[in-house]
Design a protein around this motif. Structure first.
Motif, PDB file in Angstrom:
ATOM      1  N   ASP A 130       0.837  -1.200   0.000  1.00 13.32           N
ATOM      2  CA  ASP A 130       0.000   0.000   0.000  1.00 13.32           C
ATOM      3  C   ASP A 130       0.874   1.252   0.000  1.00 13.32           C
ATOM      4  N   GLY A 131       0.560   2.193  -0.885  1.00 11.79           N
ATOM      5  CA  GLY A 131       1.341   3.423  -0.916  1.00 11.79           C
ATOM      6  C   GLY A 131       1.338   4.057  -2.284  1.00 11.79           C
ATOM      7  N   ASN A 132       2.335   4.933  -2.511  1.00 12.91           N
ATOM      8  CA  ASN A 132       2.415   5.693  -3.756  1.00 12.91           C
ATOM      9  C   ASN A 132       2.987   4.854  -4.898  1.00 12.91           C
ATOM     10  N   TRP A 133       2.427   5.075  -6.061  1.00 15.10           N
ATOM     11  CA  TRP A 133       2.818   4.381  -7.282  1.00 15.10           C
ATOM     12  C   TRP A 133       4.300   4.577  -7.586  1.00 15.10           C
ATOM     13  N   ASN A 134       4.823   5.772  -7.354  1.00 13.99           N
ATOM     14  CA  ASN A 134       6.174   6.113  -7.786  1.00 13.99           C
ATOM     15  C   ASN A 134       7.254   5.748  -6.769  1.00 13.99           C
ATOM     16  N   VAL A 135       6.939   4.859  -5.831  1.00 18.13           N
ATOM     17  CA  VAL A 135       7.927   4.355  -4.878  1.00 18.13           C
ATOM     18  C   VAL A 135       8.386   2.972  -5.358  1.00 18.13           C
ATOM     19  N   ALA A 136       9.656   2.848  -5.703  1.00 18.48           N
ATOM     20  CA  ALA A 136      10.176   1.629  -6.321  1.00 18.48           C
ATOM     21  C   ALA A 136       9.970   0.403  -5.451  1.00 18.48           C
ATOM     22  N   SER A 137      10.097   0.556  -4.120  1.00 15.67           N
ATOM     23  CA  SER A 137      10.004  -0.594  -3.220  1.00 15.67           C
ATOM     24  C   SER A 137       8.579  -1.121  -3.056  1.00 15.67           C
ATOM     25  N   ASN A 138       7.584  -0.390  -3.575  1.00 16.08           N
ATOM     26  CA  ASN A 138       6.203  -0.873  -3.531  1.00 16.08           C
ATOM     27  C   ASN A 138       5.904  -1.876  -4.641  1.00 16.08           C
ATOM     28  N   TRP A 139       6.869  -2.086  -5.516  1.00 15.46           N
ATOM     29  CA  TRP A 139       6.684  -2.965  -6.670  1.00 15.46           C
ATOM     30  C   TRP A 139       7.537  -4.226  -6.545  1.00 15.46           C
ATOM     31  N   SER A 140       7.067  -5.303  -7.151  1.00 12.75           N
ATOM     32  CA  SER A 140       7.828  -6.536  -7.242  1.00 12.75           C
ATOM     33  C   SER A 140       7.849  -7.008  -8.698  1.00 12.75           C
ATOM     34  N   PRO A 141       9.033  -7.187  -9.298  1.00 12.55           N
ATOM     35  CA  PRO A 141      10.335  -6.798  -8.760  1.00 12.55           C
ATOM     36  C   PRO A 141      10.425  -5.283  -8.568  1.00 12.55           C
ATOM     37  N   ALA A 142      11.347  -4.852  -7.701  1.00 10.42           N
ATOM     38  CA  ALA A 142      11.457  -3.446  -7.328  1.00 10.42           C
ATOM     39  C   ALA A 142      11.714  -2.563  -8.545  1.00 10.42           C
ATOM     40  N   GLY A 143      11.060  -1.429  -8.554  1.00  9.20           N
ATOM     41  CA  GLY A 143      11.233  -0.480  -9.643  1.00  9.20           C
ATOM     42  C   GLY A 143       9.904  -0.008 -10.185  1.00  9.20           C
ATOM     43  N   VAL A 144       9.789   1.289 -10.437  1.00 14.08           N
ATOM     44  CA  VAL A 144       8.566   1.848 -11.006  1.00 14.08           C
ATOM     45  C   VAL A 144       8.427   1.358 -12.443  1.00 14.08           C
ATOM     46  N   PRO A 145       7.248   0.872 -12.833  1.00 13.16           N
ATOM     47  CA  PRO A 145       7.098   0.296 -14.180  1.00 13.16           C
ATOM     48  C   PRO A 145       7.291   1.310 -15.297  1.00 13.16           C
ATOM     49  N   ALA A 146       7.784   0.801 -16.429  1.00 14.16           N
ATOM     50  CA  ALA A 146       7.971   1.617 -17.626  1.00 14.16           C
ATOM     51  C   ALA A 146       6.717   1.583 -18.491  1.00 14.16           C
ATOM     52  N   SER A 147       6.683   2.443 -19.483  1.00 15.29           N
ATOM     53  CA  SER A 147       5.493   2.572 -20.338  1.00 15.29           C
ATOM     54  C   SER A 147       5.231   1.325 -21.175  1.00 15.29           C
ATOM     55  N   THR A 148       6.230   0.448 -21.304  1.00 13.19           N
ATOM     56  CA  THR A 148       6.075  -0.768 -22.114  1.00 13.19           C
ATOM     57  C   THR A 148       5.632  -1.964 -21.292  1.00 13.19           C
ATOM     58  N   GLU A 149       5.470  -1.805 -19.974  1.00 10.15           N
ATOM     59  CA  GLU A 149       5.236  -2.945 -19.102  1.00 10.15           C
ATOM     60  C   GLU A 149       3.761  -3.099 -18.721  1.00 10.15           C
ATOM     61  N   SER A 150       3.367  -4.352 -18.502  1.00  9.24           N
ATOM     62  CA  SER A 150       2.028  -4.671 -18.007  1.00  9.24           C
ATOM     63  C   SER A 150       2.114  -4.892 -16.507  1.00  9.24           C
ATOM     64  N   VAL A 151       1.145  -4.350 -15.762  1.00 11.14           N
ATOM     65  CA  VAL A 151       1.238  -4.407 -14.305  1.00 11.14           C
ATOM     66  C   VAL A 151      -0.014  -5.022 -13.701  1.00 11.14           C
ATOM     67  N   LEU A 152       0.189  -5.644 -12.529  1.00  7.59           N
ATOM     68  CA  LEU A 152      -0.891  -6.168 -11.706  1.00  7.59           C
ATOM     69  C   LEU A 152      -0.887  -5.400 -10.397  1.00  7.59           C
ATOM     70  N   VAL A 153      -2.008  -4.739 -10.086  1.00  9.76           N
ATOM     71  CA  VAL A 153      -2.135  -3.996  -8.836  1.00  9.76           C
ATOM     72  C   VAL A 153      -2.780  -4.906  -7.808  1.00  9.76           C
ATOM     73  N   ASN A 154      -2.024  -5.261  -6.772  1.00 16.85           N
ATOM     74  CA  ASN A 154      -2.509  -6.200  -5.768  1.00 16.85           C
ATOM     75  C   ASN A 154      -2.461  -5.590  -4.372  1.00 16.85           C
ATOM     76  N   ALA A 155      -2.464  -4.257  -4.311  1.00 16.64           N
ATOM     77  CA  ALA A 155      -2.503  -3.518  -3.052  1.00 16.64           C
ATOM     78  C   ALA A 155      -3.137  -2.165  -3.366  1.00 16.64           C
ATOM     79  N   ALA A 156      -3.245  -1.294  -2.339  1.00 13.35           N
ATOM     80  CA  ALA A 156      -3.857   0.024  -2.530  1.00 13.35           C
ATOM     81  C   ALA A 156      -2.819   1.001  -3.074  1.00 13.35           C
ATOM     82  N   ALA A 157      -2.915   1.306  -4.358  1.00 15.79           N
ATOM     83  CA  ALA A 157      -1.952   2.192  -5.017  1.00 15.79           C
ATOM     84  C   ALA A 157      -2.532   3.595  -5.157  1.00 15.79           C
ATOM     85  N   THR A 158      -1.654   4.586  -5.007  1.00 11.29           N
ATOM     86  CA  THR A 158      -2.048   5.981  -5.183  1.00 11.29           C
ATOM     87  C   THR A 158      -1.074   6.664  -6.136  1.00 11.29           C
ATOM     88  N   ILE A 159      -1.621   7.293  -7.164  1.00 14.33           N
ATOM     89  CA  ILE A 159      -0.804   8.131  -8.036  1.00 14.33           C
ATOM     90  C   ILE A 159      -0.888   9.549  -7.486  1.00 14.33           C
TER      91      ILE A 159
END
Length: 199
Positions: free
Chosen positions: A136-165
């Protein structure tokens, strides 16, 4: 032939209690999946199938259309009829970000003793996710993602927590899906761009 020429509740199956089935000899029978848009960076079609009366001539094939069914291109055709359940995986990477119709086609020669049977089961469109939002937290925090890192425009993402932009941040992805615990809040002034479309 069309969807009504397949039995939708035949007891022969790979998993579950039923599968699609056709054995109409001397016919050209077609089963259509609903129109869908293939999103993501990669995608595959998988299905399980099995045949009966494998000694009889006939063919099974999978085709795809990008013009609402006016024309179809072959994705796969049987090289031989198999009497055991077999898994087939087909790449859909050439059809990413397009609206498509997928057709399963049964064709059989005219045999007085009948035609071969084709069971189809466990059909899936698979789109792997490059990133999953897991904390849960901000979209632009790398550690909120697995694998770590904010996704790029070419990537597909699965949101499995409460994300905030957050306000003032523009998130860019190829496609987005939500898990059971996933949610997305876009603050005033924030933006999500996916597949060249803003949200």
């Amino acid at each position: 032939g069309d969807n009504t020429s397949y039995s939708a509740s035949h007891p022969g199956c790979n998993t579950g209690s039923s599968s699609a089935y056709s054995d109409r000899y001397g016919t050209d029978v077609r089963l259509y999946m609903p129109t869908m848009k293939i999103m993501g960076a990669h995608a595959t079609l998988t299905f399980w199938s099995c045949n009966t009366n494998t000694n009889l001539a006939g063919s099974n094939s999978v085709l795809i259309s990008t013009d609402n069914g006016s024309h179809f291109t072959s994705l796969w055709t049987t090289t031989s009829l198999r009497g055991t359940w077999t898994k087939t995986t087909l790449s859909l990477d050439s059809y990413l970000n397009k609206n498509v119709i997928i057709m399963f086609r049964y064709r059989d020669s005219n045999h007085e003793e009948g035609g071969h049977g084709w069971y189809i089961d466990d059909v899936e469109i698979n789109v792997p996710f490059e990133k999953s939002f897991v904390v849960d937290g901000n979209w632009n925090v790398a550690s909120n993602w697995s694998p770590a890192g904010v996704p790029a425009s070419t990537e597909s993402v699965l949101v499995n927590a409460a994300a905030t932009i957050p306000s003032g941040y523009v998130a860019q992805i190829n496609s987005i899906s939500f898990g059971e615990n996933g949610s997305l809040t876009i603050a005033d002034g924030g933006q999500l761009l996916h597949n060249n479309n803003g949200v």
